[in-house]
Design a protein around this motif. Structure first.
Motif, mmCIF file in Angstrom:
data_model
loop_
_atom_site.group_PDB
_atom_site.id
_atom_site.type_symbol
_atom_site.label_atom_id
_atom_site.label_comp_id
_atom_site.label_asym_id
_atom_site.label_seq_id
_atom_site.Cartn_x
_atom_site.Cartn_y
_atom_site.Cartn_z
ATOM 1 N N ARG A 252 -9.037 17.554 -0.153
ATOM 2 C CA ARG A 252 -8.131 18.637 0.250
ATOM 3 C C ARG A 252 -8.922 19.806 0.837
ATOM 4 N N GLY B 246 -7.124 15.959 3.444
ATOM 5 C CA GLY B 246 -6.209 15.624 2.362
ATOM 6 C C GLY B 246 -6.037 14.145 2.102
ATOM 7 N N THR C 138 -3.958 9.554 -0.300
ATOM 8 C CA THR C 138 -3.951 11.001 -0.127
ATOM 9 C C THR C 138 -4.494 11.665 -1.389
ATOM 10 N N SER C 139 -4.874 12.917 -1.254
ATOM 11 C CA SER C 139 -5.326 13.659 -2.427
ATOM 12 C C SER C 139 -4.228 13.706 -3.485
#
Lengths: 563, 106, 175
Positions: free
Chosen positions: A87, A92, A363-364
């Motif tokens: 992020r 991200g 994704t984060s």
């Protein structure tokens, strides 16, 4: 310095102060190296191998940082730390690779020293994830959990991680060097396609020893590993590996990058002669200096003690009931669960291959969700598989319905582990400086074509593996269906193979016919599967049918009788 | 002056400090948008490449500059090879990322 | 011209490295190629001055092993820093042949390899004249932990992890 919370009760190798000091030294070293590069004191030619030894590549759009996930094991705190890095310094998200590592795609060189410091704070690094050195050692994603395990390979993977870290003699080898180890008869670590493949076994009296394969590898000249030794006793493991590496370091080819891997040395010298040379070197050096003492093994094994399992019945009534009541759950349980050593538990594969998604990307937000679920359901521990999925290795069967419901909102509940949609794919031309063709969008298209999960389950086990160039990061040679992207006069073109296998029955795929254009690949895959469905007998997997009837009928199906 | 039928070229590289894709524009400065790059004939392109070995006027240091074949259409230079088209825009599978995500592509 | 480093510090270099093309052998310690050694061994040994032999990265220890008791220095060439064969060569000289003379790294090496050089048995490094000596000196103390047995002062592999002390100066965070 941040220390890992004690919430995670799973057996993980936790760093001590010496490990942390090593990493702190290393971060400061790279900080100075980056400063020397930015000031012009180091040329790009000199800096490149240094940054590569810290996992930093220059790719199409930016620097790419490849972070080592040692033998694919992460604590939940580490996963949260990776999410935060994604992020803060990236966009991200990250990409889990076939080497059980994590890659960030949008990294700035000037940020890297601080990223490495952030990684060190969670006991992680990017050392030796690239360069002509011994790379991150990989293993079975179900190590220490799976029911068919004979020896826990994590113990030896950690020993090899330490042994290979900044090895003074073997950091400037002719070419990269990959080691994989398995502790089961069923090979989930693809040991036959590594420079050294190790199968841990037990001999008389339960003593641990190792079968050693050498010279496996894909790329331009694919080879399966040849057996070098049937039985190397545990105390001799490091001496034997030192002997292999020393012979390779001295005699591996350095005149041609495409002939520099140990597989070429094995091919040119012959495995029998090489075995003699290695044995002679081994006999010279075995002894106290290189002995792997039982005390060390015990000390490292203590890190991997089983988590505090509850005593449970072997059969979970909650699981059985959920299976009966919810077909979608039953479907997921059929494909994404693996039997556990401990009664009442299961190992769970979290698919990073949602329909139409980018294989291996997370994704984060997803990483944080997985970390939270690992804390709740699996002793705070996560695995990365070489098939680019995540694994919660120790989940109570009673908890599986709840876990499955919790995975859904994060897109992590796709019921396709080991099926058509579970495609291995390298980043390909969308990110990679070496690629010749795109791979991700084709994987997405195939996965959309087979979006019907019931259809995937009817087809059964089928491993599609795709690479955007001959370097074969997507392991296409050992895909049940392998897809290789090539650049034909500026046009993306794809060569398709069938019958490859990365397990204990390892085989290289055979070319079906002439390469096809981007737009035809998905149709070809569908034709191959259609023929398999027409011809399969009861219980036969795709590769079993290929083995039985040969490539010919598949070729005819795709290219017509005239081909 | 470029010859008729000659393949036109631009010079490209990545910035040392950030890795960002850059293109050589008039005045030997590096820019991030291919549309602003100087399109050159073979000899001029080679000469431009030879000049790029050091820091530009704005202090930008680049890594491994090289020539990229382009055609010139209405919307400016377009690379011939897929690789360079992807470099110029961003990943085809993530239209939100790369220079294409900045919303400024023609 | 090259500077000679020992323990991270520049030291006087009494050796003259002799080009094969130069016929006359000067007085004092000289380093010759392996070919020259083979050709002029009788002359070189009769001089009563120390002789060193220079090995290319493709030449293995076995080629000089029988002569090691007559050779006071072995220089190992790095044609480029990526060619890591000499790390194995040095280690073999020490561990297999028990060689106790000077082992010198010549050619293209980086400060970032200095610890590896010492830990595989090199005694000295010839660095280019313009080299940043502070960087070289610092390189010796940059990493204070090693995970595997090395040649330089390391004890047998009783622990995978050990602390390394490579330079004469104590490690800044030493304990």
């Amino acid at each position: 310095m941040t220390h890992l919370s004690s919430a995670g009760a799973a057996g993980i190798y936790h760093y001590d102060e010496t490990d942390r000091r090593f990493l702190a030294d290393r971060v400061e070293q790279f900080r100075r190296q980056v400063a020397r590069r930015l000031s012009g004191a180091l040329t790009e030619d000199e800096f490149k191998p240094i940054r590569l030894m810290n996992g930093l590549y220059l790719q199409l759009h930016a620097y790419m940082l490849r972070i080592a996930v040692p033998y694919g094991v992460l604590s939940s705190d580490q996963m949260r730390g990776l999410a935060a890095i994604g992020r803060r310094y990236d966009r991200g998200y990250g990409h889990f690779t076939t080497r059980q590592n994590l890659q960030f795609n949008w990294i700035k060189l000037v940020d890297v020293p601080q990223i490495l410091a952030d990684l060190a704070a969670i006991d992680m690094h990017a050392i030796q994830t690239s360069g002509n050195c011994i790379r991150n050692v990989t293993t079975d994603q179900f190590a220490g959990a799976v029911a068919d395990e004979i020896v826990d390979p994590r113990v030896y993977a950690e020993i090899l991680r330490q042994w290979s870290t900044l090895h003074p003699e073997f950091s400037f080898l002719p070419r990269k060097f990959k080691i994989a180890i398995t502790g089961s008869d069923h090979d989930r670590a693809a040991i036959a396609i590594h420079d050294i493949g190790i199968r841990a076994r037990r001999g008389a009296g339960g003593a641990v020893g190792f079968e050693i394969l050498v010279g496996g590898g894909l790329g331009r000249s694919p080879f399966l590993g040849r057996r070098l030794a049937d039985w190397v006793p545990e105390p001799d493991l490091l001496a034997y590996l030192e002997a292999i590496l020393r012979i390779y370091n001295q005699y591996g080819r350095r005149d041609n990058i495409y002939k520099a891997r140990i597989k070429i040395l094995v091919h040119e010298v012959g495995v029998d002669r090489l075995r003699e040379q290695i044995a002679a070197e081994f006999e010279r050096i075995r002894g106290p200096h290189y002995r792997l003492d039982a005390g060390i093994v015990d000390a490292i094994r203590s890190h991997f003690a089983p988590p505090p399992f509850a005593t449970l019945p072997a059969v979970s009534t909650a699981l059985d009931q959920a299976r009966r009541e919810d077909p979608a759950f039953a479907r997921w349980a059929r494909s994404n669960l693996t039997p556990h050593q401990q009664p009442g538990y299961a190992a769970v594969t979290l698919s990073l291959k949602p329909t139409g998604g980018i294989p291996g990307d997370a994704t984060s937000d997803q990483m944080e969700a997985v970390a939270a679920l690992a804390d709740r359901y699996s002793f705070g521990e996560i695995r990365v598989s070489h098939e680019q999925n995540l694994v919660l290795a120790h989940v109570r069967q009673d908890d599986l319905p709840a876990l499955w419901r919790d995975l859904g909102p994060h897109g992590l509940d796709t019921a396709n582990a080991g099926l058509v949609g579970d495609i291995i794919s390298c980043p390909g031309l969308d990110y990679c400086a070496l690629a010749n063709a795109r791979s991700i969008p084709l994987a997405q298209e195939i996965s959309r074509r087979f979006a019907d999960l019931d259809r995937q389950h009817r087809i059964g086990e089928l491993k599609i593996k795709m690479s955007g160039c001959i370097n074969a990061c997507g392991h296409h040679h050992v895909g049940h269906i392998g897809i290789l992207g090539v650049d034909k006069h500026g046009v993306e073109t794809y060569q398709i193979t069938i019958g490859g296998d990365a397990t204990e029955t390892a085989a290289l795929g055979q070319v079906v016919g002439p390469a096809v254009g981007y737009d035809r690949v998905t149709d070809v895959v569908e034709s191959l599967i259609a023929l398999y469905l027409e011809r399969r007998t009861d219980g036969e997997r795709f590769i079993d049918t290929v083995a039985r009837i040969g490539v010919g009928p598949f070729k005819e199906k795709v290219y017509g009788a005239a081909a | 002056m470029a010859q008729a039928g000659e393949v036109m070229k631009v010079v490209s590289a990545n910035r040392l400090d950030t890795g960002t894709v850059v293109w050589l524009a008039a005045g030997d400065v590096w820019v991030e948008r291919l549309a602003e790059a100087a399109v050159l004939g073979g000899a001029a392109a080679g000469a431009a490449l030879a000049r790029t070995q050091t820091t530009d006027a704005a202090g930008v240091v680049v890594v491994e500059p090289y020539l990229v074949d382009v055609t010139v259409a209405g919307c400016g230079p377009q690379p011939l090879r897929p690789r360079e088209r992807i470099r110029a825009r961003g990943p085809s599978v993530r239209p939100d990322l790369g220079i294409q995500g900045a919303g400024a592509l023609a | 011209m090259a500077l000679l480093l020992k323990d991270g510090l520049p030291v006087e270099d009494p050796w003259i490295s002799l080009d094969d093309a130069v016929e006359a052998i000067p007085d004092g310690p000289v380093i010759v190629s392996l070919d020259r050694w083979r050709r002029d061994r009788a002359v070189l040994v009769a001089r009563n001055s120390p002789v060193g032999v220079r090995l290319k990265s493709s030449q293995r220890t076995g080629e000089i092993a029988p002569d090691l008791d007559r050779v006071a220095l072995v220089a190992l060439e790095f044609p480029k820093f990526r060619d890591g064969r000499a790390f194995s060569t040095a280690r073999e000289l020490r561990e297999r042949y028990g060689y106790t003379g000077e082992i010198r790294a010549v050619g293209h090496t980086l400060p970032d390899q200095y610890q590896f050089l010492i830990r595989t048995g090199f005694s000295t490094v010839a660095v280019p004249d313009g080299a940043n000596l502070a960087t070289w000196q610092h390189a010796l103390t940059e990493i204070g932990v090693a995970y595997q047995a090395g040649v330089a002062g390391d004890t047998p592999l009783s622990l995978l992890r050990r602390k390394v002390h490579l330079a004469a100066a104590p490690h800044p965070q030493g304990d």
